[in-house]
Design a protein around this motif. Structure first.
Motif, PDB file in Angstrom:
ATOM      1  N   TYR A   1     -35.363  28.446 -21.939  1.00 39.17           N
ATOM      2  CA  TYR A   1     -35.572  28.670 -20.502  1.00 39.17           C
ATOM      3  C   TYR A   1     -34.946  27.565 -19.658  1.00 39.17           C
ATOM      4  CZ  TYR A   1     -38.660  32.660 -21.221  1.00 39.17           C
ATOM      5  OH  TYR A   1     -39.155  33.885 -21.557  1.00 39.17           O
ATOM      6  N   SER A   2     -35.169  26.311 -20.043  1.00 37.98           N
ATOM      7  CA  SER A   2     -34.703  25.224 -19.168  1.00 37.98           C
ATOM      8  C   SER A   2     -33.168  25.182 -19.131  1.00 37.98           C
ATOM      9  CB  SER A   2     -35.287  23.878 -19.594  1.00 37.98           C
ATOM     10  OG  SER A   2     -34.793  23.478 -20.850  1.00 37.98           O
ATOM     11  N   SER A   3     -32.527  25.540 -20.240  1.00 37.05           N
ATOM     12  CA  SER A   3     -31.061  25.527 -20.228  1.00 37.05           C
ATOM     13  C   SER A   3     -30.513  26.617 -19.313  1.00 37.05           C
ATOM     14  CB  SER A   3     -30.519  25.714 -21.649  1.00 37.05           C
ATOM     15  OG  SER A   3     -30.903  26.992 -22.148  1.00 37.05           O
ATOM     16  N   ARG A   4     -31.349  27.612 -18.999  1.00 36.35           N
ATOM     17  CA  ARG A   4     -30.926  28.673 -18.075  1.00 36.35           C
ATOM     18  C   ARG A   4     -31.484  28.463 -16.663  1.00 36.35           C
ATOM     19  NH1 ARG A   4     -31.187  30.613 -23.115  1.00 36.35           N
ATOM     20  NH2 ARG A   4     -29.660  32.167 -23.778  1.00 36.35           N
ATOM     21  N   GLY A   5     -32.046  27.276 -16.424  1.00 33.95           N
ATOM     22  CA  GLY A   5     -32.462  26.953 -15.060  1.00 33.95           C
ATOM     23  C   GLY A   5     -33.916  27.205 -14.739  1.00 33.95           C
ATOM     24  N   TRP A   6     -34.730  27.499 -15.755  1.00 31.78           N
ATOM     25  CA  TRP A   6     -36.153  27.774 -15.509  1.00 31.78           C
ATOM     26  C   TRP A   6     -36.990  26.688 -16.174  1.00 31.78           C
ATOM     27  CZ3 TRP A   6     -37.796  32.233 -12.805  1.00 31.78           C
ATOM     28  CH2 TRP A   6     -36.747  33.083 -12.430  1.00 31.78           C
ATOM     29  N   ASP A   7     -37.856  26.070 -15.373  1.00 34.05           N
ATOM     30  CA  ASP A   7     -38.658  24.954 -15.872  1.00 34.05           C
ATOM     31  C   ASP A   7     -40.101  25.406 -16.103  1.00 34.05           C
ATOM     32  OD1 ASP A   7     -39.487  22.409 -16.550  1.00 34.05           O
ATOM     33  OD2 ASP A   7     -38.529  21.448 -14.821  1.00 34.05           O
ATOM     34  N   LEU A   8     -40.878  24.559 -16.779  1.00 29.99           N
ATOM     35  CA  LEU A   8     -42.291  24.873 -16.954  1.00 29.99           C
ATOM     36  C   LEU A   8     -43.060  24.622 -15.661  1.00 29.99           C
ATOM     37  CD1 LEU A   8     -43.253  23.419 -20.475  1.00 29.99           C
ATOM     38  CD2 LEU A   8     -42.284  25.644 -19.881  1.00 29.99           C
ATOM     39  N   GLY A   9     -44.181  25.310 -15.525  1.00 28.41           N
ATOM     40  CA  GLY A   9     -45.118  25.046 -14.437  1.00 28.41           C
ATOM     41  C   GLY A   9     -46.023  23.900 -14.835  1.00 28.41           C
ATOM     42  N   SER A  10     -47.276  23.963 -14.399  1.00 33.54           N
ATOM     43  CA  SER A  10     -48.132  22.812 -14.657  1.00 33.54           C
ATOM     44  C   SER A  10     -49.524  23.231 -15.097  1.00 33.54           C
ATOM     45  CB  SER A  10     -48.198  21.939 -13.410  1.00 33.54           C
ATOM     46  OG  SER A  10     -48.607  22.722 -12.320  1.00 33.54           O
ATOM     47  N   SER A  11     -50.249  22.265 -15.648  1.00 34.41           N
ATOM     48  CA  SER A  11     -51.615  22.498 -16.107  1.00 34.41           C
ATOM     49  C   SER A  11     -52.307  21.144 -16.220  1.00 34.41           C
ATOM     50  CB  SER A  11     -51.607  23.198 -17.468  1.00 34.41           C
ATOM     51  OG  SER A  11     -50.941  22.402 -18.426  1.00 34.41           O
ATOM     52  N   GLY A  12     -53.608  21.174 -16.386  1.00 32.25           N
ATOM     53  CA  GLY A  12     -54.368  19.944 -16.561  1.00 32.25           C
ATOM     54  C   GLY A  12     -54.543  19.169 -15.268  1.00 32.25           C
ATOM     55  N   SER A  13     -54.827  17.873 -15.408  1.00 32.89           N
ATOM     56  CA  SER A  13     -55.101  17.031 -14.245  1.00 32.89           C
ATOM     57  C   SER A  13     -53.784  16.575 -13.637  1.00 32.89           C
ATOM     58  CB  SER A  13     -55.962  15.843 -14.673  1.00 32.89           C
ATOM     59  OG  SER A  13     -57.227  16.314 -15.072  1.00 32.89           O
ATOM     60  N   ALA A  14     -53.159  17.486 -12.924  1.00 32.55           N
ATOM     61  CA  ALA A  14     -51.812  17.258 -12.410  1.00 32.55           C
ATOM     62  C   ALA A  14     -51.653  17.971 -11.075  1.00 32.55           C
ATOM     63  CB  ALA A  14     -50.780  17.820 -13.395  1.00 32.55           C
ATOM     64  N   MET A  15     -50.525  17.681 -10.413  1.00 35.63           N
ATOM     65  CA  MET A  15     -50.115  18.527  -9.296  1.00 35.63           C
ATOM     66  C   MET A  15     -49.841  19.907  -9.889  1.00 35.63           C
ATOM     67  SD  MET A  15     -48.911  18.807  -6.098  1.00 35.63           S
ATOM     68  CE  MET A  15     -48.259  17.241  -5.521  1.00 35.63           C
ATOM     69  N   ARG A  16     -50.505  20.928  -9.367  1.00 37.57           N
ATOM     70  CA  ARG A  16     -50.260  22.273  -9.868  1.00 37.57           C
ATOM     71  C   ARG A  16     -49.106  22.908  -9.083  1.00 37.57           C
ATOM     72  NH1 ARG A  16     -54.403  24.308 -12.960  1.00 37.57           N
ATOM     73  NH2 ARG A  16     -55.444  22.579 -14.008  1.00 37.57           N
ATOM     74  N   THR A  17     -48.476  23.863  -9.716  1.00 37.61           N
ATOM     75  CA  THR A  17     -47.334  24.542  -9.134  1.00 37.61           C
ATOM     76  C   THR A  17     -47.646  25.002  -7.703  1.00 37.61           C
ATOM     77  OG1 THR A  17     -46.809  25.316 -11.336  1.00 37.61           O
ATOM     78  CG2 THR A  17     -45.715  26.423  -9.491  1.00 37.61           C
ATOM     79  N   PRO A  18     -46.961  24.484  -6.700  1.00 41.21           N
ATOM     80  CA  PRO A  18     -47.213  24.962  -5.338  1.00 41.21           C
ATOM     81  C   PRO A  18     -46.828  26.440  -5.202  1.00 41.21           C
ATOM     82  CG  PRO A  18     -46.034  22.863  -5.295  1.00 41.21           C
ATOM     83  CD  PRO A  18     -46.004  23.366  -6.716  1.00 41.21           C
ATOM     84  N   SER A  19     -47.501  27.158  -4.321  1.00 37.40           N
ATOM     85  CA  SER A  19     -47.078  28.535  -4.065  1.00 37.40           C
ATOM     86  C   SER A  19     -47.206  28.848  -2.585  1.00 37.40           C
ATOM     87  CB  SER A  19     -47.837  29.534  -4.937  1.00 37.40           C
ATOM     88  OG  SER A  19     -49.163  29.629  -4.530  1.00 37.40           O
ATOM     89  N   CYS A  20     -46.655  29.990  -2.179  1.00 36.62           N
ATOM     90  CA  CYS A  20     -46.550  30.274  -0.757  1.00 36.62           C
ATOM     91  C   CYS A  20     -46.531  31.778  -0.508  1.00 36.62           C
ATOM     92  CB  CYS A  20     -45.268  29.657  -0.205  1.00 36.62           C
ATOM     93  SG  CYS A  20     -43.770  30.332  -0.940  1.00 36.62           S
ATOM     94  N   CYS A  21     -46.718  32.153   0.742  1.00 34.38           N
ATOM     95  CA  CYS A  21     -46.577  33.551   1.136  1.00 34.38           C
ATOM     96  C   CYS A  21     -45.083  33.860   1.302  1.00 34.38           C
ATOM     97  CB  CYS A  21     -47.330  33.831   2.432  1.00 34.38           C
ATOM     98  SG  CYS A  21     -46.574  33.066   3.884  1.00 34.38           S
TER      99      CYS A  21
END
Lengths: 397, 356
Positions: free
Chosen positions: A147-167
């Motif tokens: 995935y990362s070699s094609r431009g897609w990274d992992l999101g997040s989990s645990g005690s971290a900044m979680r993946t921001p989202s929007c309308c």
């Protein structure tokens, strides 16, 4: 479609008009290179339906090299009975802002997932990530490389900044007072380290909504809620007002009488708005979208603290900065967010969300730490009891 | 076979590459929109350009096979462009108006549920449940399927006074937005957890476990090198189980769901609101939870019959009063409805004016 188990309870949920998750799990076995996963998933869930309990262990610590999050370890508590889901880890892929895709991108995501996983997904997880459900520990590095070699990274989990989202924001909405997708993408890129290497007291979620309609539930589901707003007058197109009246809208009862601040009037031809009294709730604009628009002096309200009930009850976010005009590169927003997070990180106990910390420490130390003055827009009403703190600095005034 | 070279901290792909050209061109310059049918709408830009959207329901759990089918449809009718909504619907983004009717036709033929726009129900935001979560005490996907089958007409055709946002959470962690939804189902425990002292000793950090309790019901148990739980204080939230799995909170016979109502997140007309307790407990009855489905439908019907146009569930209840809500819905009022947790002071009545 020939599964390993008889699943009469789940089969019942393939009937009826709403699309069935059971059908999807059954389909997953068709294209995945590991059909045992979907099969045993069905077997285990059928068992849950009979016994009324789940059979998943707490998440174990698994992941990819250099990251502390983005993968949730999941193991069956019945690995002998359901070996296909002995490992059934979740991989969170960071969604593009606004959940826009092309078919080409989606098919690429599917091809990789069929090769290395169960073929089951969540489009999307509650926080926003594209969720790939069910793979083994040994496949994780390959999944990440593909995935990362094609431009897609992992999101997040645990005690971290979680993946921001929007309308959907300005991509397809006339009410968006801020570029929610641009902000979301910018913040996500800015906080990569905080997302992928959990070092916070607990989770920290950011959501960006274009207006007070809040289609992304920022005010309820984000430690930091960014909501678009405006300061000047609502833009009115009187010809379009007439259009609504001609089309049969009862403007008096549906619009004027439902205005919470009583700041509007209608004389049968034109709408008049006493703008200083308007609280920007969005009712009239949302109901008369051709006639009324937010003003032109636009920015964001920054609120902090919302979360679900665990631990000490649910919270909605509190207004901290009533209005901020955003820099083109969002530098002022990022600086504010960094100050907010720094105060929380310095002061919180493990597993304490920022809203809970503010309750414990008080609003004043928080506002002072981030350099925001007290303003009446921050409260519904002032305090009721005559107990309050004085700081030495107050006497100097 | 060798793997491609991994990259780290690249973040998500920039959304711009996934936008239909008409959206790219008119980004930030939309003038207005119109709901054409319960599942279709058109957005019109200041330039006069239009983008049509067709919304279909999804169970959120999607197979790769389904995603490919949706992608094929997008290629056929939308030049490959589509998006998902924050409530997990799929939206086909149609730039060429002449492709709308054939797309809708094909979606119908393939049995997709088209709807969810305007004053009706949208997809139910929900959690993982028994499908994938360790702390679930009901199955979110099953409940959603059972409820949406029953309320299907309110997604595809029927109108309500305003939109009604439904949610299902399979435990009080509430990964779904139950706490601010019009009508929502949340799974709850009702029994004090059972402590496996031997494993608590081995697996858990005692101070973390003690501080995980919102009601201070947990104390150290030095004799067992474990903890004890004050049964009178425990409200069965299960947070101790989250930090210390040998404290077993699940009880298949006594776990079930509560129904909460009246929440919202938008500021329209009235401030955002928390959902409040309507029904404290209903048993888990898989596969179709008939009593839960009937209870949700009853609340929705009473709202539809009694609310004024544009009133959300919570606004209607606040106008008529909660005593009236319980009367109209026929829901029994119990000790569980009276808050004895964080919101007690705000929720007890301090006026002699009320209804019967």
């Amino acid at each position: 479609m020939s599964g390993k188990y008889k699943t009469p309870m789940l089969d019942e949920l393939e009937k009826g008009p709403w699309p069935s998750f059971v059908t999807e799990i059954k389909k997953a076995r068709n294209s995945s290179s590991m059909p045992d996963m979907a099969d045993d998933e069905l077997g285990q869930v059928e068992k849950s339906y009979n016994t009324k309990r789940g059979y998943w262990k707490h998440g174990g610590i698994v992941g990819v090299l250099g990251y502390g999050g983005g993968v949730i370890g999941r193991y069956s508590s019945l690995p002998e009975e359901f070996p296909g889901v002995a490992h059934f880890h979740t991989v969170r892929i960071n969604q593009p802002s606004g959940f826009f895709y092309t078919s080409e991108a989606l098919k690429m995501i599917c091809d990789i997932w069929d090769k290395y996983g169960s073929g089951m997904t969540n489009m999307h997880g509650s926080t926003g990530d594209l969720v790939l459900l069910g793979t083994t520990t040994e496949n994780l590095e390959a999944i990440f490389a593909e995935y990362s070699s094609r431009g897609w990274d992992l999101g997040s989990s645990g005690s971290a900044m979680r993946t921001p989202s929007c309308c959907v924001g300005q991509a397809r909405c006339e009410w968006a007072c801020i570029d929610t997708m641009g902000i979301c993408n910018d913040l996500t890129q800015h906080f990569q380290d905080e997302m992928h290497r959990p070092a916070f007291p607990y989770k920290f979620k950011i959501k960006v909504a274009g207006c007070a309609c809040d289609c992304v539930a920022a005010i309820a589901r984000a430690d930091l809620s960014i909501i678009g707003t405006w300061k000047d007058n609502i833009q009115v197109d009187q010809a379009a007002v007439k259009g609504y009246a001609d089309a049969g809208m009862d403007i008096q009862s549906e619009i004027i009488d439902m205005c919470p601040t009583d700041c509007m009037s209608y004389d049968g031809g034109k709408i008049k708005i006493n703008d200083p009294q308007c609280n920007r709730c969005m009712h009239c604009i949302a109901k008369m979208t051709k006639a009324l628009k937010p003003g032109k002096d636009r920015g964001a309200t920054i609120l902090v603290g919302s979360k679900a009930p665990i631990v000490v009850g649910s919270l909605l976010s509190w207004v901290i900065v009533p209005f901020i005009k955003l820099d083109d590169d969002y530098e002022n927003l990022k600086e504010l967010i960094e100050n907010i997070i720094e105060w929380w990180d310095d002061n919180a106990k493990p597993r304490e969300r920022i809203g809970e910390l503010i309750e414990v420490k008080g609003m004043r130390p928080f506002l002072e730490a981030i350099g925001v003055d007290p303003q009446p827009q921050q409260v519904k009403e002032p305090r009721k009891d005559p107990f309050f703190f004085w700081a030495e600095s107050d006497f100097a005034k | 076979m060798s793997l491609p070279e991994r990259q780290t901290d690249i973040g998500p792909p920039n959304f711009e590459q996934f936008l239909p050209p008409v959206i790219k061109k008119n980004y930030g310059k939309w003038a207005h929109h119109e709901v054409l049918t319960p599942g279709t709408m058109v957005h019109v830009a200041e330039s006069g350009d239009k983008i049509f959207s067709v919304r279909v329901g999804s169970p959120r759990i999607l197979s790769t096979e389904r995603i490919r089918e949706i992608s094929d449809l997008a290629e056929k009718y939308c030049d490959g462009y589509l998006r998902f909504t924050t409530r997990n619907n799929v939206e086909f983004l149609v730039s060429d108006e002449s492709k709308m009717a054939p797309l809708v036709e094909e979606l119908k033929k393939k049995k997709y549920s088209i709807g969810g726009i305007g004053p009706r129900i949208s997809n139910i935001v929900h959690t993982q449940g028994w499908v994938h979560c360790h702390s679930a005490c009901t199955d979110a996907s099953g409940l959603v399927k059972a409820i949406m089958d029953e309320l299907h007409d309110y997604f595809t055709t029927k109108e309500l006074p305003n939109k009604v946002r439904l949610a299902v959470a399979c435990c009080v962690n509430m990964c779904g937005a139950v706490h601010c939804s019009d009508i929502a189902v949340v799974a709850v425990h009702r029994k004090v957890p059972k402590i496996d002292h031997e494993n608590v000793k081995k697996a858990c950090e005692i101070p973390t476990t003690i501080s995980s309790c919102p009601t201070s019901a947990i104390r150290p148990n030095p004799k067992e090198k474990s903890i004890t739980i004050n049964e009178e204080k425990c409200m069965y939230c299960g947070n101790c189980f989250t930090v210390c799995p040998p404290i077993e909170i699940h009880d298949p016979e006594q776990d079930g769901v509560a129904i909460v109502v009246g929440g919202k997140v938008g500021s329209l007309r009235t401030d955002p609101k928390f959902s409040k307790l309507a029904i404290p407990f209903l048993y888990n009855e898989p596969p179709r939870w008939p009593k839960v489905v009937a209870a949700v439908k009853n609340i929705l019907n009473v709202y539809a019959e009694n609310a004024k146009k544009h009133e959300r569930v919570g606004e209607w209840i606040e106008r008529v009063g909660w005593e009236e809500f319980f009367k109209l819905t026929g829901i029994e009022f119990t000790f569980q409805h009276i808050d004895d947790f964080t919101f007690m002071r705000d929720t007890l009545r301090t006026s002699a004016a009320f209804k019967y």
